[in-house]
Design a protein around this motif. Structure first.
Motif, PDB file in Angstrom:
ATOM      1  N   GLY A   1       0.794  -1.228   0.000  1.00 40.00           N
ATOM      2  CA  GLY A   1       0.000   0.000   0.000  1.00 40.00           C
ATOM      3  C   GLY A   1       0.823   1.273   0.000  1.00 40.00           C
ATOM      4  O   GLY A   1       0.286   2.362   0.149  1.00 40.00           O
ATOM      5  N   PHE A   2       2.153   1.146  -0.172  1.00 37.99           N
ATOM      6  CA  PHE A   2       3.011   2.327  -0.214  1.00 37.99           C
ATOM      7  C   PHE A   2       3.156   2.827  -1.645  1.00 37.99           C
ATOM      8  O   PHE A   2       3.051   2.067  -2.603  1.00 37.99           O
ATOM      9  N   SER A   3       3.423   4.122  -1.759  1.00 39.57           N
ATOM     10  CA  SER A   3       3.774   4.706  -3.044  1.00 39.57           C
ATOM     11  C   SER A   3       5.299   4.632  -3.173  1.00 39.57           C
ATOM     12  O   SER A   3       6.017   4.967  -2.236  1.00 39.57           O
ATOM     13  N   VAL A   4       5.814   4.174  -4.325  1.00 39.91           N
ATOM     14  CA  VAL A   4       7.239   3.867  -4.446  1.00 39.91           C
ATOM     15  C   VAL A   4       7.891   4.650  -5.582  1.00 39.91           C
ATOM     16  O   VAL A   4       7.336   4.737  -6.672  1.00 39.91           O
ATOM     17  N   ARG A   5       9.078   5.232  -5.294  1.00 36.91           N
ATOM     18  CA  ARG A   5       9.952   5.709  -6.361  1.00 36.91           C
ATOM     19  C   ARG A   5      11.255   4.951  -6.279  1.00 36.91           C
ATOM     20  O   ARG A   5      11.687   4.559  -5.196  1.00 36.91           O
ATOM     21  N   THR A   6      11.907   4.747  -7.429  1.00 34.43           N
ATOM     22  CA  THR A   6      13.124   3.938  -7.448  1.00 34.43           C
ATOM     23  C   THR A   6      14.302   4.751  -7.957  1.00 34.43           C
ATOM     24  O   THR A   6      14.149   5.689  -8.744  1.00 34.43           O
ATOM     25  N   ALA A   7      15.498   4.375  -7.491  1.00 35.67           N
ATOM     26  CA  ALA A   7      16.740   5.005  -7.939  1.00 35.67           C
ATOM     27  C   ALA A   7      17.804   3.927  -8.041  1.00 35.67           C
ATOM     28  O   ALA A   7      17.854   3.024  -7.195  1.00 35.67           O
ATOM     29  N   GLU A   8      18.674   4.027  -9.074  1.00 38.62           N
ATOM     30  CA  GLU A   8      19.667   2.962  -9.265  1.00 38.62           C
ATOM     31  C   GLU A   8      21.004   3.242  -8.580  1.00 38.62           C
ATOM     32  O   GLU A   8      21.873   2.383  -8.579  1.00 38.62           O
ATOM     33  N   ASP A   9      21.170   4.430  -8.038  1.00 35.67           N
ATOM     34  CA  ASP A   9      22.340   4.656  -7.169  1.00 35.67           C
ATOM     35  C   ASP A   9      22.104   5.900  -6.313  1.00 35.67           C
ATOM     36  O   ASP A   9      21.054   6.544  -6.402  1.00 35.67           O
ATOM     37  N   GLY A  10      23.105   6.210  -5.510  1.00 32.88           N
ATOM     38  CA  GLY A  10      22.941   7.295  -4.561  1.00 32.88           C
ATOM     39  C   GLY A  10      22.750   8.657  -5.214  1.00 32.88           C
ATOM     40  O   GLY A  10      22.018   9.506  -4.693  1.00 32.88           O
ATOM     41  N   PHE A  11      23.399   8.883  -6.363  1.00 29.82           N
ATOM     42  CA  PHE A  11      23.262  10.192  -7.015  1.00 29.82           C
ATOM     43  C   PHE A  11      21.846  10.404  -7.541  1.00 29.82           C
ATOM     44  O   PHE A  11      21.292  11.499  -7.444  1.00 29.82           O
ATOM     45  N   VAL A  12      21.273   9.339  -8.114  1.00 32.87           N
ATOM     46  CA  VAL A  12      19.888   9.429  -8.586  1.00 32.87           C
ATOM     47  C   VAL A  12      18.959   9.648  -7.390  1.00 32.87           C
ATOM     48  O   VAL A  12      18.015  10.453  -7.447  1.00 32.87           O
ATOM     49  N   ALA A  13      19.242   8.974  -6.296  1.00 32.43           N
ATOM     50  CA  ALA A  13      18.430   9.151  -5.089  1.00 32.43           C
ATOM     51  C   ALA A  13      18.493  10.594  -4.593  1.00 32.43           C
ATOM     52  O   ALA A  13      17.471  11.178  -4.217  1.00 32.43           O
ATOM     53  N   LEU A  14      19.688  11.193  -4.617  1.00 26.86           N
ATOM     54  CA  LEU A  14      19.821  12.585  -4.167  1.00 26.86           C
ATOM     55  C   LEU A  14      19.042  13.538  -5.060  1.00 26.86           C
ATOM     56  O   LEU A  14      18.450  14.514  -4.587  1.00 26.86           O
ATOM     57  N   LYS A  15      19.049  13.249  -6.364  1.00 20.27           N
ATOM     58  CA  LYS A  15      18.304  14.090  -7.302  1.00 20.27           C
ATOM     59  C   LYS A  15      16.804  14.051  -6.956  1.00 20.27           C
ATOM     60  O   LYS A  15      16.136  15.079  -6.941  1.00 20.27           O
ATOM     61  N   ILE A  16      16.315  12.861  -6.644  1.00 24.98           N
ATOM     62  CA  ILE A  16      14.904  12.735  -6.251  1.00 24.98           C
ATOM     63  C   ILE A  16      14.656  13.482  -4.938  1.00 24.98           C
ATOM     64  O   ILE A  16      13.652  14.186  -4.783  1.00 24.98           O
ATOM     65  N   LEU A  17      15.598  13.353  -3.989  1.00 19.40           N
ATOM     66  CA  LEU A  17      15.426  14.000  -2.682  1.00 19.40           C
ATOM     67  C   LEU A  17      15.420  15.524  -2.792  1.00 19.40           C
ATOM     68  O   LEU A  17      14.869  16.207  -1.929  1.00 19.40           O
TER      69      LEU A  17
END
Ligand SMILES: [Zn+2]
Length: 207
Positions: free
Chosen positions: A32-48
């Motif tokens: 029931g969670f909404s999910v976004r995915t990132a393939e490494d830490g830099f992509v994750a930071l961009k999302i953050l």
């Protein structure tokens, strides 16, 4: 608190293995969670930089920016944000995991039910997490790579830059963010990456 988060919490999933990333995303969506995915830490930071999730679940060993670095930045910048680390590697007692993640799962050694229970527990606890003051003072922790540079990510604006690695391990360093001019204090530590390599004698180091 935003009432909508009671119904659909947002989870950022980070893993460099695309199959595992999609499999885990499907499992977490089924909770029931909404999910976004990132393939490494830099992509994750961009999302953050765009949107703050309610929880981060990250693989620890990834190319480019490891989960260790990512979670060190997250803990510094968003100390209230619950985090779960997942890794196929053994974990050493000396690794500073307790500082980085709220919970650790070993790949293949937990069930979807275990994950769901831990996610619900951490999200319901997150408004009363006690260590915000401590995280504010903690320097960023940067694993040393086999290179003459290190990548420093600014905990204020979440932008990364490479700077020459001229430091002695364990010494607290200061540098100025190229983007927002915030002063960044950081520690460079070669022990974790070395420990990861030493403990995998049969596999060549992937990073
Ligand atoms: Zn900055």
């Amino acid at each position: 608190m935003d009432a909508s988060r009671l119904f659909k919490c947002r989870v950022l999933l980070v893993d460099d293995d695309p199959v595992l990333l999609q499999t885990t995303a499907a499992i977490v969506r089924s909770f029931g969670f909404s999910v976004r995915t990132a393939e490494d830490g830099f992509v994750a930071l961009k999302i953050l930089r765009e949107v703050l999730p309610d929880m981060i679940i990250s693989d620890l060993r990834m190319p480019n920016m490891s989960g260790f670095e990512l979670l060190s930045i997250v803990r510094r910048r968003f100390p209230h944000l619950p985090t779960i680390g997942i890794s196929g590697e053994f974990i050493l007692a000396t690794m500073p995991l307790g500082l980085l993640v709220d919970h650790f799962f070993q790949k293949g050694e937990y069930t979807p039910g275990d994950l769901k229970a831990k996610m619900k527990e951490l999200i319901s606890d997150s408004p009363i997490r006690p260590h915000i003051g401590k995280a504010d003072k903690a320097p960023l922790w940067i694993p040393r790579k086999d290179a003459d540079y290190i990548v420093v990510t600014c905990p204020e604006c979440l932008r990364s830059s490479s700077i020459p690695d001229q430091t002695d391990a364990g010494d607290l360093q200061l540098t100025e963010c190229f983007a927002c001019s915030a002063m960044i204090s950081y520690l460079v530590d070669s022990s974790v990456l070395k420990a990861l390599r030493d403990a995998r004698p049969k596999a060549s180091a992937a990073n």
